[in-house]
Design a protein around this motif. Structure first.
Motif, short mmCIF file in Angstrom:
data_model
loop_
_atom_site.label_atom_id
_atom_site.label_comp_id
_atom_site.label_asym_id
_atom_site.label_seq_id
_atom_site.Cartn_x
_atom_site.Cartn_y
_atom_site.Cartn_z
N THR A 35 82.65 10.35 -13.13
CA THR A 35 83.06 11.09 -14.32
C THR A 35 82.33 12.42 -14.33
OG1 THR A 35 81.33 10.08 -15.63
CG2 THR A 35 83.48 9.01 -15.69
N THR A 36 82.98 13.42 -14.83
CA THR A 36 82.35 14.73 -14.90
C THR A 36 81.54 14.89 -16.16
OG1 THR A 36 84.35 15.64 -15.89
CG2 THR A 36 84.12 15.85 -13.49
N GLU A 37 81.87 14.14 -17.19
CA GLU A 37 81.12 14.22 -18.44
C GLU A 37 80.61 12.83 -18.81
OE1 GLU A 37 82.91 16.26 -21.71
OE2 GLU A 37 83.99 17.62 -20.36
N VAL A 38 79.40 12.80 -19.35
CA VAL A 38 78.80 11.54 -19.78
C VAL A 38 79.08 11.36 -21.27
CG1 VAL A 38 76.63 10.29 -20.02
CG2 VAL A 38 77.01 11.75 -18.02
N ASP A 39 79.54 10.19 -21.63
CA ASP A 39 79.85 9.90 -23.02
C ASP A 39 78.55 9.55 -23.75
OD1 ASP A 39 80.74 9.02 -25.48
OD2 ASP A 39 82.11 7.51 -24.67
N THR A 40 78.08 10.44 -24.59
CA THR A 40 76.83 10.23 -25.35
C THR A 40 77.11 10.02 -26.84
OG1 THR A 40 76.54 12.61 -25.64
CG2 THR A 40 75.46 11.59 -23.73
#
Length: 176
Positions: free
Chosen positions: A32-37
């Motif tokens: 994934t290019t973005e981490v779900d925070t």
């Protein structure tokens, strides 16, 4: 016992069969290019810690010119605004254990920033006071801290900054 050596049967000397290779996964995991925070960002503690880390890192850099840590600064500021404060009062105000404060006060004393004087009402206690050089240092350090606070909260309005401080005080039970 043929080939067993040392009295062991020969089957113990045979090479172990190689482990089976597992089949390749049917689906390749995609990066994934973005981490779900989102979950972490919904937590007060996570946000408070992230904000604290961001501010303290810069605070430490800016206080290094004065040779002060975060706790040193806090102690000196409390002594400046509460001349005669006792070690017990400092421990309570900063949630520091007495043995940890003893060395800190001794170091500030060796630097010529604080001095101990008899407490006016408690004959067993010593009150802490800033020396002339301690007062000068605190004045500069507090000006630097005030500048840092403005820089660190530049995205907030004055009202938002005041609200943030009030809400954080509520969380940790600080004074109003």
């Amino acid at each position: 016992m043929r080939g067993g050596g040392a009295g062991l049967p020969s089957r113990h000397n045979r090479p172990m069969p190689s482990p089976r290779k597992s089949a390749a996964p049917s689906a390749v995991a995609t990066a994934t290019t973005e981490v779900d925070t989102r979950y972490l960002e919904s937590l007060v503690g996570y946000n408070a810690r992230r904000a604290s880390l961001a501010i303290i890192e810069v605070f430490m850099e800016r206080m290094a010119v004065y040779g002060l840590t975060v706790v040193d600064f806090s102690v000196l500021s409390l002594v400046a605004h509460n001349p005669g404060i006792t070690s017990r009062q400092l421990c309570t105000a900063l949630s520091i254990l007495p043995p940890n404060l003893v060395g800190l006060i001794a170091a500030l004393d060796r630097r010529g920033l604080v001095e101990r004087r008899p407490h006016p009402t408690d004959g067993r206690a010593l009150g802490l006071h800033l020396t002339r050089s301690g007062k000068a240092l605190v004045k500069q350090a507090e000006a630097t801290a005030a500048e840092l606070e403005v820089d660190a909260t530049a995205r907030l309005t004055e009202r938002e900054r005041a609200t943030l401080i009030a809400l954080l005080r509520k969380v940790y039970g600080g004074s109003a």
